[in-house]
Design a protein around this motif. Structure first.
Motif, PDB file in Angstrom:
ATOM      1  N   LEU A  43       0.864  -1.177   0.000  1.00 17.62           N
ATOM      2  CA  LEU A  43       0.000   0.000   0.000  1.00 17.62           C
ATOM      3  C   LEU A  43       0.896   1.221   0.000  1.00 17.62           C
ATOM      4  O   LEU A  43       1.728   1.397   0.899  1.00 17.62           O
ATOM      5  N   GLY A  44       0.753   2.059  -1.025  1.00 21.43           N
ATOM      6  CA  GLY A  44       1.510   3.303  -1.094  1.00 21.43           C
ATOM      7  C   GLY A  44       0.727   4.422  -0.429  1.00 21.43           C
ATOM      8  O   GLY A  44      -0.451   4.619  -0.724  1.00 21.43           O
ATOM      9  N   LEU A  45       1.387   5.157   0.462  1.00 15.27           N
ATOM     10  CA  LEU A  45       0.747   6.264   1.172  1.00 15.27           C
ATOM     11  C   LEU A  45       1.441   7.548   0.755  1.00 15.27           C
ATOM     12  O   LEU A  45       2.639   7.726   0.988  1.00 15.27           O
ATOM     13  N   VAL A  46       0.689   8.455   0.111  1.00 16.39           N
ATOM     14  CA  VAL A  46       1.284   9.671  -0.449  1.00 16.39           C
ATOM     15  C   VAL A  46       0.582  10.899   0.111  1.00 16.39           C
ATOM     16  O   VAL A  46      -0.560  10.835   0.571  1.00 16.39           O
ATOM     17  N   GLY A  47       1.274  12.031   0.021  1.00 20.25           N
ATOM     18  CA  GLY A  47       0.715  13.292   0.476  1.00 20.25           C
ATOM     19  C   GLY A  47       1.832  14.281   0.753  1.00 20.25           C
ATOM     20  O   GLY A  47       3.018  13.946   0.754  1.00 20.25           O
ATOM     21  N   ILE A 185      20.499   5.492  -7.771  1.00 18.58           N
ATOM     22  CA  ILE A 185      20.452   4.537  -6.666  1.00 18.58           C
ATOM     23  C   ILE A 185      19.007   4.273  -6.252  1.00 18.58           C
ATOM     24  O   ILE A 185      18.673   3.174  -5.793  1.00 18.58           O
ATOM     25  N   GLN A 186      18.135   5.264  -6.398  1.00 20.15           N
ATOM     26  CA  GLN A 186      16.729   5.088  -6.044  1.00 20.15           C
ATOM     27  C   GLN A 186      16.121   3.904  -6.779  1.00 20.15           C
ATOM     28  O   GLN A 186      15.426   3.074  -6.181  1.00 20.15           O
ATOM     29  N   ALA A 187      16.376   3.815  -8.080  1.00 15.87           N
ATOM     30  CA  ALA A 187      15.819   2.719  -8.877  1.00 15.87           C
ATOM     31  C   ALA A 187      16.339   1.368  -8.391  1.00 15.87           C
ATOM     32  O   ALA A 187      15.581   0.387  -8.331  1.00 15.87           O
ATOM     33  N   GLN A 188      17.605   1.302  -8.025  1.00 14.35           N
ATOM     34  CA  GLN A 188      18.178   0.041  -7.535  1.00 14.35           C
ATOM     35  C   GLN A 188      17.523  -0.398  -6.231  1.00 14.35           C
ATOM     36  O   GLN A 188      17.194  -1.575  -6.058  1.00 14.35           O
ATOM     37  N   VAL A 189      17.313   0.545  -5.314  1.00 15.00           N
ATOM     38  CA  VAL A 189      16.714   0.206  -4.019  1.00 15.00           C
ATOM     39  C   VAL A 189      15.260  -0.215  -4.204  1.00 15.00           C
ATOM     40  O   VAL A 189      14.784  -1.168  -3.569  1.00 15.00           O
ATOM     41  N   MET A 190      14.536   0.458  -5.088  1.00 16.10           N
ATOM     42  CA  MET A 190      13.140   0.087  -5.328  1.00 16.10           C
ATOM     43  C   MET A 190      13.040  -1.290  -5.952  1.00 16.10           C
ATOM     44  O   MET A 190      12.165  -2.091  -5.586  1.00 16.10           O
ATOM     45  N   VAL A 214       5.860   5.502  -5.918  1.00 11.83           N
ATOM     46  CA  VAL A 214       4.740   4.780  -5.314  1.00 11.83           C
ATOM     47  C   VAL A 214       4.023   3.942  -6.359  1.00 11.83           C
ATOM     48  O   VAL A 214       3.620   2.806  -6.099  1.00 11.83           O
ATOM     49  N   ARG A 215       3.850   4.484  -7.536  1.00 11.62           N
ATOM     50  CA  ARG A 215       3.171   3.743  -8.594  1.00 11.62           C
ATOM     51  C   ARG A 215       3.941   2.486  -8.969  1.00 11.62           C
ATOM     52  O   ARG A 215       3.344   1.433  -9.250  1.00 11.62           O
ATOM     53  N   GLN A 216       5.266   2.555  -8.941  1.00 10.46           N
ATOM     54  CA  GLN A 216       6.086   1.421  -9.363  1.00 10.46           C
ATOM     55  C   GLN A 216       5.972   0.251  -8.394  1.00 10.46           C
ATOM     56  O   GLN A 216       5.968  -0.914  -8.818  1.00 10.46           O
ATOM     57  N   VAL A 217       5.857   0.523  -7.096  1.00  9.01           N
ATOM     58  CA  VAL A 217       5.941  -0.556  -6.121  1.00  9.01           C
ATOM     59  C   VAL A 217       4.595  -0.967  -5.529  1.00  9.01           C
ATOM     60  O   VAL A 217       4.491  -2.020  -4.897  1.00  9.01           O
ATOM     61  N   SER A 218       3.535  -0.155  -5.719  1.00  6.40           N
ATOM     62  CA  SER A 218       2.304  -0.360  -4.952  1.00  6.40           C
ATOM     63  C   SER A 218       1.235  -1.140  -5.702  1.00  6.40           C
ATOM     64  O   SER A 218       1.102  -1.026  -6.925  1.00  6.40           O
ATOM     65  N   HIS A 219       0.458  -1.915  -4.943  1.00  7.46           N
ATOM     66  CA  HIS A 219      -0.733  -2.574  -5.466  1.00  7.46           C
ATOM     67  C   HIS A 219      -1.975  -1.707  -5.255  1.00  7.46           C
ATOM     68  O   HIS A 219      -2.956  -1.838  -5.983  1.00  7.46           O
ATOM     69  N   ARG A 220      -1.948  -0.854  -4.233  1.00 12.26           N
ATOM     70  CA  ARG A 220      -2.982   0.146  -3.993  1.00 12.26           C
ATOM     71  C   ARG A 220      -2.311   1.424  -3.510  1.00 12.26           C
ATOM     72  O   ARG A 220      -1.219   1.384  -2.932  1.00 12.26           O
ATOM     73  N   ILE A 221      -2.980   2.548  -3.757  1.00 13.75           N
ATOM     74  CA  ILE A 221      -2.462   3.846  -3.347  1.00 13.75           C
ATOM     75  C   ILE A 221      -3.504   4.549  -2.505  1.00 13.75           C
ATOM     76  O   ILE A 221      -4.694   4.565  -2.844  1.00 13.75           O
TER      77      ILE A 221
END
Length: 323
Positions: A43-47, A185-190, A214-221
């Motif tokens: 679950l991606g939490l954004v704001g 490095i961000q892409a590697q860690v994700m 968030v879009r790359q890793v999340s199943h829901r946002i």
């Protein structure tokens, strides 16, 4: 998939005093927040900064106790902080922090810090186990002899991740885990986080202000504003056709060469959490607000398309079509 974690109507208050002789005020960092996280899902939490994302992460992990509401893990309430049951629960839930240098003890070697949770929780330890964890996080076994200042930012974050993986957690809370890293490095860690999730079957709460990450890793946002979730749904739905005006403003700020239309610029600053506006908290910055928005707070509820949205205007057109 089964539900691992459920938070219901969480409220977290901080009592502040304005000035030396000023009156005490209550700051509502989290205000009636609910979320559900399934096993093996993200679950991606954004704001915006200050909306309560990090506080939500600490509440979910049991690092802070809510003033109201409840966190349940496998259907059982989170044990009281500090007790034996709480410590056992903490082994199942770990956190990856924003600043890896601040999360590591500069006086201890990386190997000692990765081994520490194994010793605390009575798990098999030793150099061989530490080397396994370091390699799983993308480091070499010899990194165990180094100290935090001898590693790059990306290596330090991998060391933090290796330490978090030591107890084989079922839930990983990632609080802005890539914001302090270089873009490459961000892409590697994700990618590493997604590989680990696929291999271990962990659930993740990924907290970030970066919608692309968030879009790359999340199943829901879930989109958060001033302590509340205002929209939640599948990533493609939320990011392609956001329903809440605040979500639309966030999505319009994502650089995209093929995007048509102008960026939505919000007027003013986010309201003071210690002095929330009446009605919808977003209405002072919303160009679409009507009289109802100023007096009646919208409830987060499902639309016919399956999304959860807390906006009077986001529901009215769809409900009339269904009727």
């Amino acid at each position: 998939m089964s539900v691992l974690l459920q938070a219901r109507d969480l409220v977290r208050l901080y009592r502040l005093r304005r000035g030396i002789f000023g009156r005490a005020v209550e700051l509502r960092a989290v205000d009636g927040l609910s979320l559900t996280l399934q096993r093996g899902r993200t679950l991606g939490l954004v704001g915006e900064s200050g909306c309560g994302k990090s506080t939500t992460g600490r509440l979910v992990l049991g690092l802070e106790a809510p003033d109201a509401g409840q966190v349940q893990v496998d259907g059982a309430p989170m044990p009281p902080i500090g007790g034996r049951a709480w410590r056992q629960q903490r082994a199942r839930m770990q956190m990856v922090f924003q600043d890896p240098l601040g999360a590591l003890d500069r006086r201890l070697s990386i190997g000692a810090q990765v081994e520490e949770p194994l010793i605390i929780h009575g798990l098999p330890a030793g150099p061989a186990r530490v080397a396994e964890l370091l390699m799983e996080a993308g480091l070499r076994p010899d990194h165990a002899q180094r100290y935090p200042h001898e590693l790059s930012g990306g290596q330090r974050q991998r060391a933090v991740l290796a330490r978090a993986l030591a107890t084989a957690p079922e839930l990983l809370v990632c609080d802005e885990p890539i914001s302090a890293l270089d873009v490459s490095i961000q892409a590697q860690v994700m990618n590493l986080l997604m590989e680990l999730q696929a291999r271990r079957g962990m659930a993740m709460l990924f907290i970030s202000h970066d919608l692309r990450a968030v879009r790359q890793v999340s199943h829901r946002i879930a989109v958060m504003y001033l302590g509340r979730i205002v929209e939640e749904g599948e990533p493609d739905e939320v990011l392609k056709t956001p329903a809440h005006p605040y979500a639309r403003a966030l999505v319009s700020a994502i650089p995209h060469p093929g995007r048509r239309g102008r960026r939505i610029l919000l007027t003013g600053d986010p309201p003071n959490p210690a002095d929330r506006p009446s009605g919808c908290a977003f209405h002072p910055r919303c160009a679409e607000a009507v009289a109802r928005c100023r007096t009646e707070a919208p409830v987060l509820r499902p639309r016919p398309d399956g999304r959860l949205v807390a906006c009077h205007l986001a529901h009215a057109p769809l409900l009339s079509q269904v009727a």
